[in-house]
Design an enzyme around this catalytic site. Structure first.
Site, PDB file in Angstrom:
ATOM      1  N   SER A  84       0.804  -1.385  -0.118  1.00 45.29           N
ATOM      2  CA  SER A  84       0.056  -0.087   0.040  1.00 45.29           C
ATOM      3  C   SER A  84       0.879   1.337  -0.006  1.00 45.29           C
ATOM      4  CB  SER A  84      -1.003   0.062   1.053  1.00 45.29           C
ATOM      5  OG  SER A  84      -1.820   0.918   0.868  1.00 45.29           O
ATOM      6  N   HIS A 234      -7.309  -5.775   0.482  1.00 50.02           N
ATOM      7  CA  HIS A 234      -6.116  -5.227   0.524  1.00 50.02           C
ATOM      8  C   HIS A 234      -5.136  -5.568   1.336  1.00 50.02           C
ATOM      9  CE1 HIS A 234      -3.999  -1.628  -0.262  1.00 50.02           C
ATOM     10  NE2 HIS A 234      -4.034  -0.985   0.863  1.00 50.02           N
TER      11      HIS A 234
END
Length: 254
Positions: A84, A234
């Site tokens: 990320s 994610h």
């Protein structure tokens, strides 16, 4: 210099966590990788974990932090795995200092611009008034009003610690995040290029890397592979650790 956890011996591999994360999130994965002949450097990026707080919170600054860390630990060339926001730092670093990087693994983030999308999480964190000296369960009850997902709340709670008996604090620099959250979504410059091997791993249930992003990824990283980790969103390294580890180690050992 950035705080880090160092484990194992062998080829150096830096791990860069995501927004609101810290090195502790990667302990299990790091132990597995270290057993395969790597020296793991699991960093806390600025304003996170046990690293220093700063009013400057940009990718340019974070890249320089990583460079100074490498210089301070005499690491001439490293592989990097970033998730990320940490993946964005890794991309900025690799395209700025390609001679310093051997292999690159980017987990569930692309080089494109991302609109701010952490509003609910920040609202929940800002709703916690630590001056009232709540305990951990009370903090979680407040977060629950804003963050419905249990796993996300537990992730945030890991940054909560006792600075003294009866007084909790967050390790991350929330005031600076409130002011500079737009910086997290910054895109790579158009001319940014890294031609060495790169692996992009995306969560099968995540929308951070879409099929239409492949062209942009390959423009910046022409020697890249893009693979999907099934049954993962994610936080793919936490949601499907087996497949995430398998893809990562196969790539690193090539």
């Amino acid at each position: 210099m950035l705080y880090s956890r160092i484990e194992g011996e062998g080829k150096p591999l830096l791990i860069l966590h995501g927004f609101l994360g810290m090195s502790d999130n990667w302990k299990t994965f790091a132990g597995q990788i270290a057993s395969e002949g790597f020296q793991l450097h699991i960093l806390d990026l600025r304003n996170h974990g046990r690293s220093f707080h700063s009013d400057v919170f940009t990718y340019e600054a974070m890249v320089q932090d990583v460079l100074e860390y490498c210089q301070g630990h005499n690491l001439d060339k490293v592989s990097i795995l970033g998730h990320s926001m940490g993946g964005k730092v890794a991309m900025f670093f690799a395209t700025t200092y390609p001679e310093k990087v051997d292999k690159l693994i980017v987990a569930d983030i692309g080089p494109k611009y991302y609109r701010p999308h952490h509003q609910d999480i920040l609202a929940g964190l800002n709703a916690v008034d630590l001056s009232h000296k709540p305990d951990r369960s009370q903090v979680e009850e407040i977060l629950k009003e804003y963050v419905s997902d249990f796993g996300t709340r537990q992730f945030l709670m890991k940054s909560l610690y006792w600075i003294e008996p009866g007084q909790l604090a967050f390790r991350f620099n929330l005031p600076v995040f409130n002011e500079q959250i737009d910086n997290i979504g910054e895109a790579l410059p158009d001319n940014a290029l890294f031609e060495k091997p790169t692996l992009f791993l995306r969560g099968g249930n995540s929308n951070y890397i879409k099929d239409e992003d492949f062209e942009t990824i390959r423009r910046h990283f022409p020697n890249s592979e893009i693979k999907t980790i099934p049954n993962a969103g994610h936080w793919l390294h936490a949601e499907n650790p087996k497949d995430f580890y398998s893809e990562s180690i196969q790539y690193l050992l090539k």
